[in-house]
Design a protein around this motif. Structure first.
Motif, PDB file in Angstrom:
ATOM      1  N   PHE A  71       0.215   8.274   5.867  1.00  0.00           N
ATOM      2  CA  PHE A  71       0.235   7.920   7.748  1.00  0.00           C
ATOM      3  C   PHE A  71       0.495   6.711   7.713  1.00  0.00           C
ATOM      4  N   GLY A  72       0.829   5.743   6.998  1.00  0.00           N
ATOM      5  CA  GLY A  72       1.314   4.234   6.921  1.00  0.00           C
ATOM      6  C   GLY A  72       2.562   4.612   6.802  1.00  0.00           C
ATOM      7  N   ASN A  73       3.564   5.230   6.294  1.00  0.00           N
ATOM      8  CA  ASN A  73       5.057   5.310   6.579  1.00  0.00           C
ATOM      9  C   ASN A  73       5.190   5.237   8.473  1.00  0.00           C
ATOM     10  N   GLU A 113       8.915   6.011   9.894  1.00  0.00           N
ATOM     11  CA  GLU A 113       9.839   7.690   9.696  1.00  0.00           C
ATOM     12  C   GLU A 113       8.230   8.499  10.479  1.00  0.00           C
ATOM     13  N   ARG A 114       7.351   7.591  11.004  1.00  0.00           N
ATOM     14  CA  ARG A 114       6.473   8.319  11.664  1.00  0.00           C
ATOM     15  C   ARG A 114       6.953   9.006  13.335  1.00  0.00           C
ATOM     16  N   ILE A 115       7.225   7.806  13.503  1.00  0.00           N
ATOM     17  CA  ILE A 115       7.806   7.062  15.177  1.00  0.00           C
ATOM     18  C   ILE A 115       8.643   7.767  15.351  1.00  0.00           C
ATOM     19  N   ARG A 116       9.562   8.132  14.678  1.00  0.00           N
ATOM     20  CA  ARG A 116      10.556   8.628  14.256  1.00  0.00           C
ATOM     21  C   ARG A 116      11.848   9.502  15.174  1.00  0.00           C
ATOM     22  N   TRP A 117      11.514   9.908  16.446  1.00  0.00           N
ATOM     23  CA  TRP A 117      12.565  11.300  16.734  1.00  0.00           C
ATOM     24  C   TRP A 117      12.906  11.860  17.521  1.00  0.00           C
ATOM     25  N   SER A 167      -1.314  12.553  11.171  1.00  0.00           N
ATOM     26  CA  SER A 167      -0.744  13.375  12.394  1.00  0.00           C
ATOM     27  C   SER A 167       0.215  13.773  12.193  1.00  0.00           C
ATOM     28  N   TRP A 168       0.963  14.809  13.010  1.00  0.00           N
ATOM     29  CA  TRP A 168       1.646  15.375  13.547  1.00  0.00           C
ATOM     30  C   TRP A 168       3.071  15.512  13.864  1.00  0.00           C
ATOM     31  N   ARG A 169       3.496  15.948  13.431  1.00  0.00           N
ATOM     32  CA  ARG A 169       5.313  16.185  13.944  1.00  0.00           C
ATOM     33  C   ARG A 169       6.018  17.779  14.106  1.00  0.00           C
TER      34      ARG A 169
END
Length: 368
Positions: free
Chosen positions: A29-31, A34-38, A123-125
């Motif tokens: 989750f701390g990544n 990557e997590r906010i790339r879309w 979270s999930w994407r």
């Protein structure tokens, strides 16, 4: 209720993975990088693609989508995925984008960040061509449901008989009805230019900042291409810009500003305000009913009074056009300019709370 459903299905999905799938599907989750790339282009969205899953795992992915989306939202998302087969035929069933099948309903990716649980954050994407969904859960509650992007290419597809398949018809038709309901004086404020941008202004940025405008198409991918493919993507952008005759001044008129441009809600009649709410429902009601109710609470009252409506382009059917609704937090964008106005992009964002505010926090920590 929605958060618990997401957690339960995500756990079941993770349990189904083998070691190779686990490595692709899971992130810390701390990544945050990557997590906010879309993305919303047919690029690698990150994670585990449907192409590398079994049928039973596909079912779990679609159960996860159903847990987050309304009935209409789920139907729209799955229809958009199915449009890859229609677009494949339209383009001649060719390979593309460095894969065997350029338009492929199995090239949609799922990513899980952190451990799905009733406490802490995860979270999930889910994303692929013209779908990008993001949900962040904190302490058993959904903290964010944005960015939420849906597109359609083709936007209108032939069915048997006189009717068309139009998954994003409401986002187009209700906005056109709204602009026609405005008086000439109101239109003079709402319509900022006769030429729309070729794409949404925010593009796939994690955070919007003052002056942002539409990105060149080659930048809206996970990586830059070389050779013939790079030339093809540049040519698509050049052709789209040339057909519109767009200039730097046109881009400036629709550039992002924290002080919203366009016609304010304060300048609208009661019926026009109701029409604007109806239009916004086509965006916010994509998610499950309880989540949508929570989001509407954020918009009603003083936030709704901050909203403005902006339009660029023609106001008649078949003319290239763009619109957005913006407030202190809410940011909705739509464009339909490509493929002879048969290619729609729509996105709903929360300027303060996309990715549960983590993207904004990262931006401030770096730039301020």
């Amino acid at each position: 209720m929605t958060a618990q459903s997401m957690t339960d299905v995500a756990r079941e999905f993770l349990t189904s993975l083998n070691d190779e799938q686990w490595v692709l599907a899971t992130f810390e989750f701390g990544n945050v990088e990557e997590r906010i790339r879309w993305f919303y282009t047919p690029t690698d969205h990150g994670g585990l693609p449907l192409a590398k899953m079994s049928a039973s795992q596909h079912r779990l992915v679609y159960r996860l989508l159903a847990s987050a989306l309304s009935e209409g939202g789920y139907t729209t998302v799955t229809t958009i995925i199915g449009l890859e087969n229609v677009l494949d035929r339209l383009e001649g069933f060719v390979a593309g984008f460095e894969r065997e099948r350029g338009r492929d309903p199995l090239q949609y990716w799922i990513s899980i960040f952190g451990e799905p649980s009733d406490s802490g954050s995860w979270s999930w994407r889910f994303g692929g061509h013209h779908v990008s969904l993001h949900f962040t859960i904190r302490d058993g509650e959904v903290a964010s449901s944005t960015p939420c992007f849906l597109g359609a290419d083709p936007a209108n597809s032939l069915l048997l008989g006189p009717h068309l398949l139009r998954p994003l018809a409401a986002a187009e038709d209700l906005a056109r009805e709204f602009i026609h309901e405005l008086s000439m004086d109101q239109r003079a404020v709402a319509i900022v230019g006769s030429v729309p941008p070729t794409d949404i202004v925010g593009a796939n940025r994690s955070v919007l900042i003052e002056g942002d405008t539409a990105l060149p198409l080659p930048l809206v991918w996970r990586r830059r291409f070389d050779g013939a493919l790079a030339d093809t993507i540049v040519a698509i952008q050049d052709r789209a810009d040339r057909e519109l005759g767009i200039t730097d001044d046109d881009l400036e008129r629709v550039s992002f500003t924290r002080n919203p441009k366009g016609l304010s809600v304060a300048s609208m009649s009661a019926s026009q305000r109701d029409a604007l709410r109806t239009l916004l429902k086509t965006y916010i009601d994509r998610i499950s009913d309880d989540l949508a109710d929570s989001e509407w609470q954020k918009i009603n009252g003083s936030e709704f009074e901050k909203l403005t409506f902006l339009w660029a382009g023609g106001i008649e059917s078949g003319e290239p056009h763009y619109y957005r609704v913006q407030g202190g937090r809410l940011f909705v964008e739509y464009d339909n300019t490509q493929r002879g106005t048969n290619h729609i992009h729509t996105v709903w964002r929360d300027l303060e709370n996309d990715f549960a505010g983590d993207a904004l926090a990262l931006h401030y920590s770096r730039d301020h």
